[in-house]
Design a protein around this motif. Structure first.
Motif, PDB file in Angstrom:
ATOM      1  N   GLN A 137       0.964  -1.161   0.027  1.00 53.08           N
ATOM      2  CA  GLN A 137      -0.054   0.021  -0.193  1.00 53.08           C
ATOM      3  C   GLN A 137       0.862   1.168   0.146  1.00 53.08           C
ATOM      4  N   ARG A 189      -3.431   2.500  -4.333  1.00 49.44           N
ATOM      5  CA  ARG A 189      -4.022   3.221  -5.532  1.00 49.44           C
ATOM      6  C   ARG A 189      -3.194   4.267  -6.137  1.00 49.44           C
ATOM      7  N   GLY A 242      -9.159  -5.443   4.212  1.00 48.10           N
ATOM      8  CA  GLY A 242      -9.467  -4.081   4.701  1.00 48.10           C
ATOM      9  C   GLY A 242     -10.345  -4.284   5.893  1.00 48.10           C
ATOM     10  N   TRP A 279     -12.979  -2.867  -5.346  1.00 49.01           N
ATOM     11  CA  TRP A 279     -11.975  -2.128  -5.165  1.00 49.01           C
ATOM     12  C   TRP A 279     -12.189  -0.615  -5.448  1.00 49.01           C
ATOM     13  N   ARG A 280     -12.701  -0.560  -6.529  1.00 45.94           N
ATOM     14  CA  ARG A 280     -13.040   0.896  -7.190  1.00 45.94           C
ATOM     15  C   ARG A 280     -14.060   1.724  -6.068  1.00 45.94           C
ATOM     16  N   ARG A 335     -13.990   1.241  -3.095  1.00 48.43           N
ATOM     17  CA  ARG A 335     -13.137   1.487  -1.839  1.00 48.43           C
ATOM     18  C   ARG A 335     -13.863   0.553  -0.718  1.00 48.43           C
ATOM     19  N   GLN A 348     -12.578  -2.528  -0.273  1.00 47.22           N
ATOM     20  CA  GLN A 348     -11.472  -3.501   0.126  1.00 47.22           C
ATOM     21  C   GLN A 348     -10.208  -2.874  -0.769  1.00 47.22           C
ATOM     22  N   PRO A 349      -9.117  -3.435  -0.070  1.00 46.02           N
ATOM     23  CA  PRO A 349      -7.820  -2.521  -0.628  1.00 46.02           C
ATOM     24  C   PRO A 349      -6.969  -3.345  -1.766  1.00 46.02           C
ATOM     25  N   GLU A 395      -7.887   3.193   8.565  1.00 46.82           N
ATOM     26  CA  GLU A 395      -7.904   2.372   7.349  1.00 46.82           C
ATOM     27  C   GLU A 395      -9.095   3.323   6.491  1.00 46.82           C
ATOM     28  N   GLY A 404      -8.775   6.021   2.763  1.00 46.98           N
ATOM     29  CA  GLY A 404      -9.338   5.635   1.744  1.00 46.98           C
ATOM     30  C   GLY A 404      -9.296   4.077   1.254  1.00 46.98           C
ATOM     31  N   VAL A 405      -9.016   3.328   2.164  1.00 49.78           N
ATOM     32  CA  VAL A 405      -9.152   1.683   2.069  1.00 49.78           C
ATOM     33  C   VAL A 405      -8.066   1.535   1.045  1.00 49.78           C
ATOM     34  N   GLY A 418      -5.603   3.690   0.034  1.00 49.02           N
ATOM     35  CA  GLY A 418      -5.100   4.724  -0.585  1.00 49.02           C
ATOM     36  C   GLY A 418      -3.700   5.261   0.011  1.00 49.02           C
TER      37      GLY A 418
END
Length: 351
Positions: free
Chosen positions: A74, A77, A183, A269-270, A272, A274-275, A341, A345-346, A348
């Motif tokens: 991470q 994104r 997430g 994912w989009r 948000r 889950q990461p 988290e 931004g999960v 981000g």
């Protein structure tokens, strides 16, 4: 021996430092990390450093070996931030280690570095390492290997080893793994084998895993045994196919078409929720099953725990919110009620 370990406070790093600390031949361990931990090991000192920006010459000067583990998953994104550490940072480590005159350089590659391959037979370390194009993790692992190739070619006197492990599981890494891959919305008490009668799985999924302690031992052997050179696959039995996962988790596997799973992964994912971007699924479906014959025969490595036992230990750790006293492994790293988290931004940013 004086050994420097980058990324020493994470899942693999803490196991590597623990294994080195048990070896009386290792006189000093220097653990490099962006944030100095509270965790203590014998003959170990911590140094604050970022492989992407810090001057590494002082830390590497006088070392016999460098083990490079530092890696970012991470922010999932922001690939520019990831590449700055994973690719450019790795190159900086390799070049600084060579410039410092260390005798051995051991790099944490991965099964993810491999190009697409078979799941019905095991391949050796000669399989191509082109990665999976849609996975940032795989692309970065492959790019780091190319950077290592260049340094190795320029310094034939440097003993270079690259380990390619499967999934690394242990109880102490449970909170970090949950945070990075599942997430904040995963309800930890529900992570319990046998809770659900059915286990939906992408059709054809085959995984390999290894316990963190066994990975630590593999790195100890790689750095202390002068015979170790080149690439070594690292994984435990059994291979975790649908049948094995069903046995471990006490549920009947149900095959789900991969496009459906990928679409769900991409959508969540989009949104948000889950990461984990869908490239992780692409990589998991593409990579070959690895043979571990070379490391077993040449270095005498043998895992003490099976892949199934390592997975069960991880799930128990997630259920118990387990962790360790380092910033990456701290179960409180996601903030109270996992608010950190959510606010990042999960995926981000890394909380």
């Amino acid at each position: 021996m004086r050994i420097v370990v980058t990324g020493a406070t994470g899942n693999a790093g803490t196991s590597v430092v623990a294994a080195l600390a048990r070896d009386p031949r290792v006189e000093e361990i220097v653990g490099l990390a962006r944030r100095v931990p509270r965790l203590a090991f014998p003959r170990t000192r911590w140094v604050q450093a970022d492989v992407a920006t810090s001057d590494l010459s002082d830390a590497f000067r006088g070392a016999d070996a460098v083990i490079h583990l530092a890696w970012l998953i991470q922010p999932s994104r922001d690939e520019r931030a990831l590449e700055a550490v994973n690719v450019a940072g790795s190159r900086r480590v390799f070049e600084a280690a060579a410039e410092a005159g260390v005798r051995a350089l051991v790099h944490a590659s991965s099964v993810g570095a491999y190009s697409a391959g078979p799941s019905d037979r095991a391949v050796d370390e000669s399989w191509p390492t082109g990665g999976t194009p849609t996975s940032f993790y795989a692309r970065h692992k492959a790019a780091a290997e190319r950077a290592l190739d260049e340094v190795e070619a320029a310094r034939p006197d440097l003993r270079v080893v690259r380990l390619r492990p499967g999934l690394i599981f242990k109880r102490e890494a449970a909170s970090e793994i949950r945070r990075l891959f599942a997430g904040p919305f995963l309800l930890s008490p529900l992570v319990r084998p046998g809770l659900l009668p059915l286990l939906p799985l992408p059709a054809g999924l085959v995984l390999q895993a290894v316990h963190g302690d066994d990975v630590g031992e593999a790195y100890r052997l790689a750095v202390t045994d002068d015979r170790a050179r080149g690439a070594y696959n690292v994984a435990a039995e059994p291979v975790l196919d649908a049948a094995a996962l069903g046995r471990v988790l006490g549920a009947r596997p149900v095959s789900v078409p991969v496009p459906i799973v990928r679409a769900a992964a991409d959508l969540t994912w989009r949104a948000r929720l889950q990461p984990t971007p869908p490239g992780w699924l692409d990589m998991g479906m593409a990579v070959p099953v690895m043979s571990t014959r070379r490391i077993r025969e040449e270095l005498g490595w043998a895992p003490r725990r099976g892949a199934d036992a390592a997975l069960l230990e991880l799930l128990e750790g997630i259920r118990d919110r387990a962790g360790a006293a380092t910033p990456p492994l701290d179960p409180r790293a996601g903030g109270p009620l996992r608010t950190g988290e959510l606010l990042t931004g999960v995926g981000g940013r890394n909380p």
